[in-house]
Design an enzyme around this catalytic site. Sequence first.
Site, short mmCIF file in Angstrom:
data_model
loop_
_atom_site.label_atom_id
_atom_site.label_comp_id
_atom_site.label_asym_id
_atom_site.label_seq_id
_atom_site.Cartn_x
_atom_site.Cartn_y
_atom_site.Cartn_z
N GLU A 144 0.78 -1.24 0.23
CA GLU A 144 0.04 0.14 -0.02
C GLU A 144 0.97 1.26 0.25
OE1 GLU A 144 -3.30 -0.19 2.84
OE2 GLU A 144 -4.08 -1.87 1.91
N GLU A 194 -5.05 -8.81 -0.61
CA GLU A 194 -5.52 -8.61 0.60
C GLU A 194 -7.26 -8.32 0.08
OE1 GLU A 194 -4.37 -5.30 3.41
OE2 GLU A 194 -2.54 -5.77 2.91
#
Length: 487
Positions: free
Chosen positions: A173, A296
């Site tokens: 991220e 994810e």
Amino acid sequence: MNRITVNPDRSIGVINRNLYGHFSEHLGRCVYGGLYVGEDSPIPNVNGMRTDVVEALKAIRVPVLRWPGGCFADEYHWEDGIGPRESRKRMVNTNWGHVVEDNSFGTHEFLELCRQLGCAPYITANVGSGTVREMAEWVEYLNSPGDSTVVRRRWANGRREPWGVKYWGVGNESWGCGGNMRPEYYADEYRRYQTYCRDYPGTKLYRIACGPNTDDYEWTRVLMERAGKFMDGLSLHYYTTTGPTWEEKGTALSFTKSEYYEMLSKAARMEELVVRHGQIMDRFDPEKRIGLIVDEWGTWHQVEAGTNPGFLYQQNAMRDALVAAIHLNLFNRHCDRVAMANLAQTVNVLQSVVLTEGERMLLTPTWHVFDLFKAHQDARAVDCFVETDAVGEGEWHIDRLTASASEKDGVLTVTVANCSMDSAADLVLRAPHTGKVSGRILAGAPDAHNTFDASPVASAPFTDFVADPHGISLSLPPCSVLALTLT
Ligand code: AHR
């Protein structure tokens, strides 16, 4: 009447077993207490890994495990987690609950866990607060058969042979907790980092670049344009939640009919994301060499009352099982682009397959979905055409049925879920078979779940069908997931 037509002559691609992967972060009780209790624990363990949890995960054939984060990865320094445990560095896990991380579970322990599970390790390296050298030396420590100072540390820590870790994520991220970077900047960073991650003899790395958050298509475009030729995979993160804002998320076990359909509709959105990011990838990579790595995904509810908000501990009900079935079916159908997916996060965090409390453990409804779907791993995905109506409430509607089909060694596996909260689905399945048909079903009220005292939610044999050469007729209960095996 709903109809599903399976055509085994039309292949979509091979379902990479890694679509059934998992993700474990140093977060709450995922690693400590969930996977790892240490050798001295009264809880039965092998080299510190909980025996009950390892057995539960082996039963669903976990193919790949991502670690150490998540946001934690970009604050993790691997050298803090090797060597004698008593002298390992302590840190405060500022991402998750501000608890002390004593680094007792580090690189060697993770690789031992993967050995016990028989799965491939997938390591996410620190780009946000790390260095190129740090990542390069981690790869060297794990994969080099040579005689260098870095490798001698591995020897000194008890491991002579390299592990040969193939899957490497370059940051996590990076658009958010991994450094708040712009795509242009990250693309350059990615190019630089991956340059020094060497392919040591015997291990060709699979390099995964940090991909977009949800529908950030511009991130995908920039990454593909500027760094596509240097990557093997591009990640995608998308969580399923309910509520008007992140802060007003719903809970795992208490929800209205509208919230039930909101959750399932939002889960189905994953297909739109896979298709649209895939279309952008196609422009730069028409041969589909680069895998979309959904590393994810899963439901994200309010934490259970009375638990540490930083630990993200949530229960898991039949509604979550339907979310899992929606995702796994669509990953199968898009296996020509999706090369890996990792449910967040294995044990005690978010949409877990296993929950623990002290020495007790339970299997969640989501575990049962992974169990029903495991025959798809490494099978050939085949065309599965679904004709169905819509179900829903208020503004939230979804196809009643979600399905996928695959073939392996002459056996056809069809997985179907009835997303309706309260009505059964009459279904005719048209698929070739010689009369040998068997099934297992997971069904229950949308909020049905298992506790440490009782496990009412479990799959059971399904025999309530009529099979003739023209098709298989059955009635699928509301809120259920069925796996049919046809020979
Ligand atoms: O899975 C929990 C967190 O969600 C991860 O650490 C992060 O990558 C994502 O935002």
